[in-house]
Design a protein around this motif. Structure first.
Motif, PDB file in Angstrom:
ATOM      1  N   ASP A 156       0.868  -1.189   0.000  1.00 24.83           N
ATOM      2  CA  ASP A 156       0.000   0.000   0.000  1.00 24.83           C
ATOM      3  C   ASP A 156       0.895   1.227   0.000  1.00 24.83           C
ATOM      4  O   ASP A 156       1.858   1.296   0.757  1.00 24.83           O
ATOM      5  CB  ASP A 156      -0.906  -0.015   1.235  1.00 24.83           C
ATOM      6  N   ASP A 157       0.562   2.191  -0.865  1.00 28.12           N
ATOM      7  CA  ASP A 157       1.419   3.383  -0.969  1.00 28.12           C
ATOM      8  C   ASP A 157       1.229   4.306   0.227  1.00 28.12           C
ATOM      9  O   ASP A 157       2.080   5.127   0.509  1.00 28.12           O
ATOM     10  CB  ASP A 157       1.116   4.132  -2.260  1.00 28.12           C
ATOM     11  N   ASP A 158       0.101   4.170   0.929  1.00 26.25           N
ATOM     12  CA  ASP A 158      -0.154   5.032   2.075  1.00 26.25           C
ATOM     13  C   ASP A 158       0.470   4.396   3.315  1.00 26.25           C
ATOM     14  O   ASP A 158       0.068   3.316   3.737  1.00 26.25           O
ATOM     15  CB  ASP A 158      -1.668   5.210   2.266  1.00 26.25           C
ATOM     16  N   VAL A 162      -1.898   3.391   6.208  1.00 16.45           N
ATOM     17  CA  VAL A 162      -2.694   2.193   5.932  1.00 16.45           C
ATOM     18  C   VAL A 162      -1.795   0.965   5.983  1.00 16.45           C
ATOM     19  O   VAL A 162      -2.167  -0.080   6.530  1.00 16.45           O
ATOM     20  CB  VAL A 162      -3.394   2.312   4.561  1.00 16.45           C
ATOM     21  N   ASP A 170      -3.336  -2.907  -2.324  1.00 15.50           N
ATOM     22  CA  ASP A 170      -4.167  -1.733  -2.605  1.00 15.50           C
ATOM     23  C   ASP A 170      -4.289  -1.588  -4.122  1.00 15.50           C
ATOM     24  O   ASP A 170      -3.313  -1.770  -4.843  1.00 15.50           O
ATOM     25  CB  ASP A 170      -3.520  -0.486  -2.006  1.00 15.50           C
ATOM     26  N   ARG A 223      -5.431   1.239  -5.847  1.00 15.83           N
ATOM     27  CA  ARG A 223      -5.047   2.549  -6.370  1.00 15.83           C
ATOM     28  C   ARG A 223      -3.693   2.976  -5.814  1.00 15.83           C
ATOM     29  O   ARG A 223      -3.570   3.289  -4.642  1.00 15.83           O
ATOM     30  CB  ARG A 223      -6.124   3.563  -5.992  1.00 15.83           C
ATOM     31  N   GLY A 263     -10.276   1.980  -2.132  1.00 17.63           N
ATOM     32  CA  GLY A 263     -10.971   3.091  -1.491  1.00 17.63           C
ATOM     33  C   GLY A 263     -12.427   3.135  -1.883  1.00 17.63           C
ATOM     34  O   GLY A 263     -13.299   3.375  -1.084  1.00 17.63           O
ATOM     35  N   HIS A 264     -12.673   2.869  -3.164  1.00 22.76           N
ATOM     36  CA  HIS A 264     -14.049   2.888  -3.632  1.00 22.76           C
ATOM     37  C   HIS A 264     -14.167   1.792  -4.677  1.00 22.76           C
ATOM     38  O   HIS A 264     -13.510   1.808  -5.693  1.00 22.76           O
ATOM     39  CB  HIS A 264     -14.428   4.239  -4.224  1.00 22.76           C
ATOM     40  N   GLU A 269     -13.647  -3.022   0.593  1.00 21.64           N
ATOM     41  CA  GLU A 269     -13.746  -1.585   0.397  1.00 21.64           C
ATOM     42  C   GLU A 269     -13.343  -0.874   1.684  1.00 21.64           C
ATOM     43  O   GLU A 269     -13.829  -1.192   2.757  1.00 21.64           O
ATOM     44  CB  GLU A 269     -15.182  -1.224  -0.010  1.00 21.64           C
ATOM     45  N   LYS A 270     -12.417   0.077   1.559  1.00 21.14           N
ATOM     46  CA  LYS A 270     -11.958   0.828   2.735  1.00 21.14           C
ATOM     47  C   LYS A 270     -13.047   1.787   3.193  1.00 21.14           C
ATOM     48  O   LYS A 270     -13.669   2.410   2.348  1.00 21.14           O
ATOM     49  CB  LYS A 270     -10.723   1.648   2.380  1.00 21.14           C
ATOM     50  N   PRO A 271     -13.273   2.005   4.439  1.00 24.62           N
ATOM     51  CA  PRO A 271     -12.629   1.294   5.550  1.00 24.62           C
ATOM     52  C   PRO A 271     -13.353  -0.029   5.834  1.00 24.62           C
ATOM     53  O   PRO A 271     -14.558  -0.090   5.747  1.00 24.62           O
ATOM     54  CB  PRO A 271     -12.822   2.271   6.712  1.00 24.62           C
ATOM     55  N   PHE A 272     -12.572  -1.025   6.174  1.00 29.36           N
ATOM     56  CA  PHE A 272     -13.178  -2.329   6.471  1.00 29.36           C
ATOM     57  C   PHE A 272     -12.861  -2.688   7.921  1.00 29.36           C
ATOM     58  O   PHE A 272     -11.976  -2.098   8.547  1.00 29.36           O
ATOM     59  CB  PHE A 272     -12.647  -3.406   5.529  1.00 29.36           C
ATOM     60  N   ARG A 273     -13.592  -3.683   8.443  1.00 25.34           N
ATOM     61  CA  ARG A 273     -13.370  -4.068   9.835  1.00 25.34           C
ATOM     62  C   ARG A 273     -12.251  -5.095   9.915  1.00 25.34           C
ATOM     63  O   ARG A 273     -11.955  -5.801   8.948  1.00 25.34           O
ATOM     64  CB  ARG A 273     -14.656  -4.657  10.413  1.00 25.34           C
ATOM     65  N   LEU A 288     -11.111  -8.308   7.374  1.00 27.60           N
ATOM     66  CA  LEU A 288      -9.765  -8.439   6.826  1.00 27.60           C
ATOM     67  C   LEU A 288      -9.151  -9.767   7.237  1.00 27.60           C
ATOM     68  O   LEU A 288      -8.602 -10.503   6.402  1.00 27.60           O
ATOM     69  CB  LEU A 288      -8.890  -7.278   7.320  1.00 27.60           C
TER      70      LEU A 288
END
Lengths: 203, 347
Positions: free
Chosen positions: A11-13, A16, A54, A56, A83-84, A103-107, A111
């Motif tokens: 994930d680039d973020d 996250v 991720d 995106r 994200g969407h 889909e973010k945010p997930f529980r 996950l």
């Protein structure tokens, strides 16, 4: 390689990525996080585990990485996160064999369930491949004559019929059959068939 | 002041002019074509607010033109046929003025409608883009918050502290609520499904050039069109395609305005190359420092720019299976908008 299965996270973020890593640790598996598809590709060499990816990302996107792994024949199961969830992207990810698309945010439990499923899928796939490699090895040890008998057993012939077909005595067929079963380490015809079936699995 | 404003309204001026022309017409013998100046009154009346006013004044002028023959029968030495021809010509002039005026007005209305469409669409596109960016940028930290709070709750499962658990539950709950709000906003302003029709790129360029004609003239920029001979038909959303070209031309003009000296020309060319058609916009403006970053969201070199025009343009191009890219020229910049050509047999 019988290393412990790892959870790979791309994930680039950074935030996250860290969250995914701490979530993965809950399962007790080692977690390896990467900030880009390229970093992951550079480090990964078919280790057991699963990939949390991720969609995106700048540079190579999640879908592109998924396609590249599929093209390279890497079988690591992928849990996609996005994200969407655009329908088109979801369809593409699923057709390429993703385990799930979250889909973010997930529980956390969603996950973890997906990761467990992915790890299980990887373990099964690896066991299948191991089994078929074993089967190949054992069947390769058979002599040409034993292989003739094997084919006839697989075709469902009785010892009598085999003896007729090969021009041998029933006694000789029984001998050969016993040797064969011992070589491939099969206790019954059922096990032998299983062995053959495992070998025919596409791997 | 209010009296002067009332007196200079087109409707009032038109009626005043009708009265003056009629008065003069009554003073002159029948042979003089004194009814022709009614045409000016009609032109003024067409500029008035109510749409019916122009035609009504035109009808009034025609009635007065004919009425004069009854009121002042004196025709001196002029033969009757000349009188009739004179009056007939005046009627014809009034009629033609009215017709041409109405045609021009409807053409202007169409143009204004297009401009309004473009402005509305680009406002929607900007709102959509902003919402998309916001949704993505906020969603990432929110996702991290939700997950970390769940992990914390999991780690705290052994600890006997209902307060800690409820606090962590609250964190997740509120983060999820924030994410839901962002998502709802994004869904609401999401660009509507494009309406796909056959679009001639030459037409689109002509429309956009006409819309920005006033801006080009006001800033002293000359816009040259070099359109392909044959129509360049593509399949897509007309307003979106026009919007991309509109943005390119507007940027080109602004790039020239930002540069004080030098040539001030924009050239828009359309051409075809195999399966794709191109619209190429070249300007002699300040040029580009980075030919990729200009397409990034919120990247702008204009003092009052949002940095969304080209980002939206590229997204629109890609949603049409096309491309949009930039190139530096020795003197200015060049943008190329590529779209697939529509082929009958593909449909």
């Amino acid at each position: 390689v019988s290393a412990e299965p790892a959870i790979f996270v791309v994930d680039d973020d950074a935030a996250v990525g860290r969250a995914l890593a701490s979530a993965g640790k809950v399962l007790g598996h080692p977690v390896r996080a990467f900030a880009s598809a390229a970093e992951f590709l550079a480090a990964y060499s078919d280790e057991p585990g699963c990939l949390v990816l991720d969609i995106r990302m700048p540079g190579m996107t999640g879908l592109e990485l998924q396609r590249k792994l599929a093209d390279d024949g890497a079988s690591i199961p992928i849990v996609m996160i996005s994200g969407h969830a655009d329908v088109r992207i979801a369809v593409e990810a699923m057709t390429l064999g993703a385990v799930t698309l979250l889909e973010k945010p997930f529980r956390l439990d969603e996950l973890l369930a997906s990761i467990r499923k992915a790890l299980e899928r990887d373990a099964v796939a690896r066991a299948d491949r191991q089994k078929s490699a074993d089967a190949d090895q054992r069947l390769a040890a058979l002599t040409l004559k034993e292989r003739e008998v094997l084919e006839l057993i697989a075709a469902g012939k009785t010892n009598r019929e085999m003896a007729d077909a090969l021009g041998l005595s029933v006694r000789a067929v029984e001998d050969r059959r016993a040797r064969l079963m011992k070589k491939v380490n099969a206790g019954s015809v059922a096990e032998l068939v299983k062995l053959l079936a495992g070998r025919m699995n596409p791997s | 002041v209010s009296y002067r404003r009332f007196a200079t309204r087109p409707a009032v001026l038109a009626l005043g002019l009708v009265a003056v022309v009629f008065g003069i017409d009554l003073q002159l013998p029948l042979g003089v074509a004194a009814a022709v100046p009614y045409t000016f009154a009609v032109l003024l009346a067409l500029a008035a607010k109510p749409r019916w006013f122009g035609p009504v004044v035109a009808a009034l002028c025609m009635v007065l033109t004919v009425a004069k023959m009854e009121i002042v029968p004196e025709r001196g030495t002029t033969e009757m046929w000349k009188v009739l021809v004179n009056r007939g010509l005046a009627l014809f002039a009034i009629g033609m003025t009215t017709l041409l005026g109405l045609l021009r007005r409807s053409a202007e209305a169409i143009l204004r409608q297009r401009e309004a469409d473009l402005v509305r669409m680009s406002r929607l596109a900007v709102a959509g883009e902003l919402a998309t960016v916001l949704a993505h940028e906020l969603n990432q930290p929110l996702a991290a918050v939700c997950l970390q709070a769940d992990v914390a709750a999991h780690l705290a499962s052994g600890v006997d502290s209902p307060e800690l658990k409820s606090a962590l539950g609250e964190v997740t709950e509120q983060a999820r609520r924030a994410a839901e709000i962002v998502r709802t906003i994004r869904r609401t302003v999401r660009r509507s499904e494009p309406e796909r029709v056959l679009v001639d790129l030459n037409d689109a360029v002509r429309v956009v050039a006409r819309l920005l004609d006033w801006k080009a003239r006001r800033t002293g920029v000359s816009v040259h069109l070099r359109l392909a001979d044959a129509p360049l038909v593509t399949y897509g959303d007309r307003v979106q395609i026009e919007q991309v070209i509109f943005n390119l031309l507007q940027n080109a003009i602004e790039a020239i305005v930002a540069r004080e000296a030098g040539p001030r020309t924009v050239e828009i060319a359309t051409m075809i190359g195999g399966d794709v058609a191109f619209v190429r916009v070249r300007d002699t403006g300040v040029g580009l420092t980075d030919t990729e970053r200009v397409f990034e969201q919120f990247y702008t070199t204009k003092p009052d720019g949002m940095g969304l025009g080209l980002a939206i343009g590229r997204a629109a191009a890609e949603s049409h299976s096309g491309r949009l890219w930039a190139r530096r020229l020795t003197d200015g910049a060049e943008f190329t908008f590529e779209l697939p050509v529509y082929r009958e047999e593909k449909a």
